[in-house]
Design an enzyme around this catalytic site. Structure first.
Site, PDB file in Angstrom:
ATOM      1  N   GLY A   9       0.790  -1.220   0.000  1.00 44.61           N
ATOM      2  CA  GLY A   9       0.000   0.000   0.000  1.00 44.61           C
ATOM      3  C   GLY A   9       0.825   1.274   0.000  1.00 44.61           C
ATOM      4  N   CYS A  23     -27.639  -9.887 -16.376  1.00 43.71           N
ATOM      5  CA  CYS A  23     -27.038  -9.596 -17.682  1.00 43.71           C
ATOM      6  C   CYS A  23     -27.958 -10.048 -18.808  1.00 43.71           C
ATOM      7  CB  CYS A  23     -25.690 -10.289 -17.792  1.00 43.71           C
ATOM      8  SG  CYS A  23     -24.972 -10.199 -19.439  1.00 43.71           S
ATOM      9  N   CYS A  67     -25.881 -13.106 -20.751  1.00 47.00           N
ATOM     10  CA  CYS A  67     -25.570 -14.395 -20.116  1.00 47.00           C
ATOM     11  C   CYS A  67     -26.394 -14.651 -18.860  1.00 47.00           C
ATOM     12  CB  CYS A  67     -24.078 -14.489 -19.798  1.00 47.00           C
ATOM     13  SG  CYS A  67     -23.590 -13.504 -18.372  1.00 47.00           S
ATOM     14  N   CYS A  94     -22.872  -7.656 -18.783  1.00 45.33           N
ATOM     15  CA  CYS A  94     -21.634  -7.784 -18.002  1.00 45.33           C
ATOM     16  C   CYS A  94     -20.580  -6.843 -18.566  1.00 45.33           C
ATOM     17  CB  CYS A  94     -21.078  -9.196 -18.108  1.00 45.33           C
ATOM     18  SG  CYS A  94     -22.068 -10.439 -17.304  1.00 45.33           S
ATOM     19  N   CYS A 113     -18.553 -13.077 -19.606  1.00 48.46           N
ATOM     20  CA  CYS A 113     -19.869 -13.167 -20.228  1.00 48.46           C
ATOM     21  C   CYS A 113     -19.856 -14.204 -21.358  1.00 48.46           C
ATOM     22  CB  CYS A 113     -20.262 -11.793 -20.764  1.00 48.46           C
ATOM     23  SG  CYS A 113     -22.005 -11.609 -21.144  1.00 48.46           S
TER      24      CYS A 113
END
Lengths: 261, 303
Positions: free
Chosen positions: B43, B252, B255, B277, B283
């Site tokens: 970080g 979606c 899909c 998606c 997808c």
């Protein structure tokens, strides 16, 4: 004034600060006791603000020491402690009220967030609690609670100054530094602010160091007074004593310059 | 991560005019040293000598330098932009490395060893050994609260992150909830405050304890940071306003997935729209899977 405590809250010893060749302040020593308000007066350029910055950890003096009675360890030199400790002190046990509220406020966030900032800085993570505390403090500085979500820029100068005071006092500091807190406000607003300050200092048992060039302000809220000239303290004592019976020629000049209405 | 140029594939599109993966070896060495430090301090933003790259700032110059420094001849690269493999930015960067490094490229998340991404984390769970490289526009999470770099560094050093909550407080005050929806600030390994780059906050939980190595490159700002595998990543929140990710009423349109990040697509100027998606690979995989199931069980109704 409460003299029953044994140790002073803050001790300045021989504090000296130069700006190159120029003297900022030289050889200033004083003790601040718990519950006491000390005023620093003098004309522009006399070193008032330099002294305030030296004693509030913002400007290291070239010689001399400043000690503060921390809750954990008692009197300790504020420039000897680690920066982390000093900054912690600054946002918990100390407050700093700037002359221009814009220097001390976060102008882009609401009044509530301004007051809540210190709470969040010391680890408060409950939105509801923070908001409630912020609301309480707004009340204490005579705000209407429905202004809590308003931006500081929508407030008048006097309101901004009161908000700045609330923001500083929310962590219940023991010592507040004030640099001309009433400068730039008109007289009636000044009077209200002074009343408020007096009440808060009294209720919370605050100690304060107040810089002002306005002797009337000093008379109203300080217990003791230090008169500065060319970086040195020329006279100090109880406020009424200094103002009613000035000894040093410069103090006499200062006192006699006040317009009597 | 051996980058010595002896294993280059005989791809007609490659070129010998550049060093392997475009950057010279000294630059890669410098970037790798910064990467090592970044991995050692999760970080923490490590400064590095960012180079001019043959694409403009804001298009992934940081990510591309990190990718160039970690990629080797045996790696397989996937590049996504907002989850899609077929947008200009993704195609260009993929072609760039195919040409200058002669490496294999793929659109399949499972096949890739290095994935460079802009604004998304793939829906498919990443695994050990994979490297996810983020393109970062602004690395400093405290930037809009504190303009001074000297001061933000000090705030990181002293772990003074209270002001970050001021921003969230303000969000709740104005919108009734934390309205920040992307680039949502996180604390890495219980220590450093980090900007996860502009990924949707939907993806934030995926960063936590992820088995893959996550590297972040900011080219213009000249900073690199990292989240090593299996590192704690916690999104900031309040006790009474806990962190939440986006949810959709729809699934979606292609899909039928109801647990992936959906993009709203305008289909005509009559107000027609659909949700699909954002991760194209995910997808397509699901559609292919559904078709296989349909052909193997012709009697079953489709999903």
């Amino acid at each position: 004034m409460n003299q029953s405590h044994e140790a002073p809250l803050l001790t300045a010893d021989n504090v000296t600060r130069y700006y190159g060749e120029h003297v900022g302040c030289r050889g200033v020593s004083f003790d601040l006791w718990p519950g006491e308000v000390i005023g620093i007066v003098g004309e522009s350029g006399s070193g008032k603000t330099t002294l305030l910055n030296c004693t509030s950890g913002r400007l290291p003096p070239v010689s001399g020491t400043v000690q503060f009675a921390t809750r954990a360890e008692g009197l300790s030199d504020i420039y000897e402690m680690s920066e982390a400790e000093r900054r912690m002190l600054m946002r918990t046990d100390w407050g700093f009220v700037h002359q221009n509220p814009r220097d001390g406020l976060r102008m882009a966030v609401s009044a509530g967030a301004n007051i809540g900032e210190r709470l969040m800085a010391i680890g408060d993570r409950h939105y509801g609690d923070i908001r409630r505390t912020a609301g309480d403090w707004l009340g204490k500085v005579e705000f209407n609670i429905d202004r809590i979500d308003d931006m500081p820029s929508t407030f008048s100068g006097g309101m901004q100054q009161r908000l700045q005071i609330a923001r500083n006092l929310v962590t219940k500091p023991r010592l507040v530094f004030m640099d001309e807190p009433t400068g730039g406000l008109d007289v009636s607003v000044q009077a209200r602010l002074l009343d408020l300050l007096r009440v808060l200092v009294d209720e919370l048992g605050l100690s304060a160091i107040l810089v002002t060039h306005d002797l009337a302000v000093a008379r109203l809220i300080t217990h003791r007074l230090m008169v500065m000239r060319r970086g040195e303290v020329v006279e100090s004592g109880l406020t009424d004593q200094v103002l009613d019976d000035p000894q040093h020629p410069y103090t006499q000049l200062l006192v006699s310059s006040i317009l009597q209405v | 991560m051996d980058t010595i140029d002896h294993n280059r594939s005989e791809n007609a599109a490659t070129t010998d005019d550049y060093n392997f993966a475009y950057l010279d070896e000294q630059t890669k060495r410098m970037v790798r040293r910064s990467l090592l430090k970044a991995v050692a301090i999760p970080g923490y933003q490590v400064p590095f000598g960012s180079r001019e790259m043959p694409l403009s700032y804001g298009w992934g110059t940081g990510g591309i330098q990190v990718t160039a420094s970690v990629i080797g001849p045996d790696d397989t690269l996937k590049v996504i932009d907002q989850g899609a493999d077929d947008t200009t930015n993704a195609v260009s960067i993929r072609k760039f490395f195919a040409k200058t490094a002669g490496i294999k490229t793929t659109e399949e998340t499972e096949q890739a060893t290095v994935i460079q991404t802009r604004h998304r984390i793939p829906e498919t769970q990443l695994k050990e050994g994979q490297v996810l490289v983020y393109q970062v526009p602004i690395p400093e999470p405290l930037r809009w609260l504190e303009a001074r770099e000297t001061e933000t560094r000090k705030m990181h050093a002293l772990e003074e992150y209270g002001t970050m909550h001021v921003r969230l407080y303000e969000d709740i005050t104005r919108h009734g909830k934390i309205a920040t929806s992307y680039d949502y600030p996180v604390i890495v390994n219980d220590r450093y405050l980090m900007r996860p780059s502009p990924i949707p906050k939907f993806d934030n939980p995926k960063m936590d304890q992820n088995p893959a190595l996550q590297l972040f490159g900011a080219g213009r700002e000249k900073r690199i940071y990292a989240v090593p595998p299996y590192t704690k990543v916690k999104s900031l929140d309040f006790e009474d306003h806990p962190f939440e990710v986006q949810k959709w009423d729809q699934s979606c349109a292609i899909c039928r997935s109801d647990n992936s990040f959906l993009d709203e697509v305008i289909t005509d100027d009559q107000g027609g729209r659909m949700f699909v998606c954002s991760d194209t690979d995910y997808c397509q995989k699901r559609v292919a899977q559904q078709q296989r199931e349909k052909t193997s069980n012709p009697g079953e109704p489709s999903v």
